[in-house]
Design an enzyme around this catalytic site. Structure first.
Site, PDB file in Angstrom:
ATOM      1  CB  SER A 132      -0.919  -0.059   1.226  1.00  0.00           C
ATOM      2  OG  SER A 132      -1.641   1.124   1.370  1.00  0.00           O
ATOM      3  CE1 TYR A 146       0.413   5.016  -5.872  1.00  0.00           C
ATOM      4  CE2 TYR A 146       0.387   6.546  -4.034  1.00  0.00           C
ATOM      5  CZ  TYR A 146       0.887   5.410  -4.632  1.00  0.00           C
ATOM      6  OH  TYR A 146       1.843   4.649  -3.990  1.00  0.00           O
ATOM      7  CE  LYS A 150      -0.042   1.914  -3.956  1.00  0.00           C
ATOM      8  NZ  LYS A 150       0.477   0.557  -4.204  1.00  0.00           N
TER       9      LYS A 150
HETATM   10  P1  NAP Z   1       9.317   1.830  -9.301  1.00  0.00           P
HETATM   11  O1  NAP Z   1      10.772   1.637  -9.068  1.00  0.00           O
HETATM   12  O2  NAP Z   1       8.900   2.762 -10.363  1.00  0.00           O
HETATM   13  O3  NAP Z   1       8.648   0.405  -9.501  1.00  0.00           O
HETATM   14  C1  NAP Z   1       7.348   0.233 -10.006  1.00  0.00           C
HETATM   15  C2  NAP Z   1       7.269  -1.158 -10.557  1.00  0.00           C
HETATM   16  O4  NAP Z   1       5.918  -1.448 -10.962  1.00  0.00           O
HETATM   17  C3  NAP Z   1       8.171  -1.346 -11.791  1.00  0.00           C
HETATM   18  O5  NAP Z   1       8.783  -2.593 -11.683  1.00  0.00           O
HETATM   19  C4  NAP Z   1       7.159  -1.321 -12.934  1.00  0.00           C
HETATM   20  O6  NAP Z   1       7.557  -2.084 -14.054  1.00  0.00           O
HETATM   21  C5  NAP Z   1       6.001  -2.036 -12.247  1.00  0.00           C
HETATM   22  N1  NAP Z   1       4.780  -1.927 -13.028  1.00  0.00           N
HETATM   23  C6  NAP Z   1       4.125  -0.832 -13.443  1.00  0.00           C
HETATM   24  N2  NAP Z   1       3.048  -1.182 -14.175  1.00  0.00           N
HETATM   25  C7  NAP Z   1       3.061  -2.544 -14.233  1.00  0.00           C
HETATM   26  C8  NAP Z   1       2.235  -3.517 -14.837  1.00  0.00           C
HETATM   27  N3  NAP Z   1       1.171  -3.183 -15.587  1.00  0.00           N
HETATM   28  N4  NAP Z   1       2.536  -4.831 -14.668  1.00  0.00           N
HETATM   29  C9  NAP Z   1       3.603  -5.206 -13.948  1.00  0.00           C
HETATM   30  N5  NAP Z   1       4.440  -4.333 -13.367  1.00  0.00           N
HETATM   31  C10 NAP Z   1       4.161  -3.018 -13.511  1.00  0.00           C
HETATM   32  O7  NAP Z   1       8.620   2.386  -7.965  1.00  0.00           O
HETATM   33  P2  NAP Z   1       8.516   1.756  -6.498  1.00  0.00           P
HETATM   34  O8  NAP Z   1       8.578   2.910  -5.579  1.00  0.00           O
HETATM   35  O9  NAP Z   1       9.442   0.619  -6.316  1.00  0.00           O
HETATM   36  O10 NAP Z   1       6.997   1.246  -6.514  1.00  0.00           O
HETATM   37  C11 NAP Z   1       6.625  -0.041  -6.077  1.00  0.00           C
HETATM   38  C12 NAP Z   1       5.357   0.053  -5.246  1.00  0.00           C
HETATM   39  O11 NAP Z   1       5.613   0.833  -4.078  1.00  0.00           O
HETATM   40  C13 NAP Z   1       4.174   0.703  -5.961  1.00  0.00           C
HETATM   41  O12 NAP Z   1       3.001  -0.046  -5.693  1.00  0.00           O
HETATM   42  C14 NAP Z   1       4.085   2.073  -5.287  1.00  0.00           C
HETATM   43  O13 NAP Z   1       2.765   2.575  -5.307  1.00  0.00           O
HETATM   44  C15 NAP Z   1       4.548   1.736  -3.883  1.00  0.00           C
HETATM   45  N6  NAP Z   1       5.025   2.866  -3.083  1.00  0.00           N
HETATM   46  C16 NAP Z   1       6.110   3.604  -3.495  1.00  0.00           C
HETATM   47  C17 NAP Z   1       6.521   4.675  -2.695  1.00  0.00           C
HETATM   48  C18 NAP Z   1       7.705   5.542  -3.090  1.00  0.00           C
HETATM   49  O14 NAP Z   1       7.882   6.637  -2.505  1.00  0.00           O
HETATM   50  N7  NAP Z   1       8.546   5.134  -4.005  1.00  0.00           N
HETATM   51  C19 NAP Z   1       5.850   4.976  -1.500  1.00  0.00           C
HETATM   52  C20 NAP Z   1       4.759   4.211  -1.129  1.00  0.00           C
HETATM   53  C21 NAP Z   1       4.364   3.149  -1.921  1.00  0.00           C
HETATM   54  P3  NAP Z   1       8.225  -1.464 -15.368  1.00  0.00           P
HETATM   55  O15 NAP Z   1       9.707  -1.480 -15.092  1.00  0.00           O
HETATM   56  O16 NAP Z   1       7.829  -2.406 -16.445  1.00  0.00           O
HETATM   57  O17 NAP Z   1       7.676  -0.085 -15.554  1.00  0.00           O
END
Ligand code: NAP
Length: 274
Positions: A132, A146, A150
């Site tokens: 989340s 978004y 979540k």
């Molecule tokens: P990230 O590095 O941009 O990773 C996002 C991942 O999701 C990438 O591997 C991307 O794949 C994949 N993705 C997007 N659309 C997809 C699809 N249709 N099918 C399969 N994979 C898909 O960002 P992250 O921060 O690690 O994000 C991971 C999770 O953490 C997300 O759910 C995000 O909402 C959550 N989150 C992040 C933060 C933050 O500050 N970074 C905070 C709270 C929660 P591609 O390489 O193919 O694009």
């Protein structure tokens, strides 16, 4: 026998850091991603099986799960991590983009969960860990879609835990704060139509603050989230929620102790929004 985790969105950020953490701890890892042919880091690690899974493509979901089970015999933990965010004024976002936001962050997570459940039922065990966000409980301006996804993940996961108990499975929710990943770059879809002039001053103020926050050195490493996920998978408790990062802890505590008016006024002051 080693345990096995299947991870969605393992190409970068939290997903990739978690793949490396579990591999280093002796787990088998099914590292799934949309474009496995582009991966060149996880490929060198033992007991990491890389395969295609696009959460918007049901066929790729079922085949990744089948291939993973063929390879390692069993899936013990599924990390529903794939996701991205739209940042923009709601009126600027076309319906098809609203749909895509829900398709990836919500329906995609539902589809992966549904596809793994028969395996968990047959094994009378298994765990889902759903990513989340601090944004599953609190909100930032211009991220209404978004947050809606979540908040949906939070409600879905909390309710699902009731019916997982009788089949011997578990679910956990991880709520990261601000993490240094591609999320604020590649995985952020900016949408503001500046012909909607009434929003322009507000929108540019929010964008400025967002850019400052996202370039801040205070953002936590994805390794911190990977550690929290590993703890959630292995602590042997029925704890439902895990907060990842001091910023998230601080904000969630404020959300719990303040009423709506106090909290929103604190957010507006901190974000310098009139
Ligand atoms: P990230 O590095 O941009 O990773 C996002 C991942 O999701 C990438 O591997 C991307 O794949 C994949 N993705 C997007 N659309 C997809 C699809 N249709 N099918 C399969 N994979 C898909 O960002 P992250 O921060 O690690 O994000 C991971 C999770 O953490 C997300 O759910 C995000 O909402 C959550 N989150 C992040 C933060 C933050 O500050 N970074 C905070 C709270 C929660 P591609 O390489 O193919 O694009």
């Amino acid at each position: 026998m080693s345990k096995t985790i299947l991870i969605t969105g393992a190409s970068s950020g939290i997903g990739k850091a978690t793949a490396k953490k579990f591999q280093a701890k002796g787990w088998n890892v099914i590292a799934t991603m949309r474009n496995p042919e582009k991966e060149n880091e996880l490929t060198s690690l033992e007991n990491v099986f890389i395969t295609k899974l696009d959460v918007q493509d049901l066929t790729s979901i079922t085949s990744a799960i089948e291939e993973g089970i063929d390879k390692f015999g069993k899936i013990d933990v599924v990390l529903n991590n794939a996701g991205y965010g739209i940042l923009g004024t709601f009126e600027s976002v076309a319906r098809e983009n609203v749909s895509r936001q829900f398709d990836v962050n919500v329906l995609g997570l539902f589809d992966v969960t549904r596809a793994v459940l028969p395996h968990f039922r047959a094994n009378k065990s298994g765990m889902f860990i759903n990513i989340s966000s601090v944004g599953g409980k609190t909100t930032f301006p211009m991220m209404q879609l978004y947050h809606a996804t979540k908040f949906a993940v939070e409600g879905f996961s909390e309710s699902l835990q009731y019916e997982l108990e009788p089949i011997g499975a578990k679910i956990k929710i991880v709520e990261p704060g601000s993490i240094k990943t591609d999320f604020s770059g590649r995985s952020m879809d900016f949408q503001h139509n500046d012909e909607l002039t009434e929003y322009n001053e507000f929108a540019s103020g929010v964008m400025n603050i967002f850019e400052q926050l996202m370039s801040s050195e205070k953002r936590n490493s994805p390794n911190l989230v990977a550690d929290v996920i590993y703890n959630a998978a292995t602590d042997g408790t029925n704890t439902l929620r895990y907060v990842a990062g001091p910023d998230a802890e601080h904000l969630l505590k404020a959300r719990k102790t303040m009423n709506d008016a106090e909290f929103l006024s604190m957010m507006k002051n901190n974000l310098n929004i009139k």
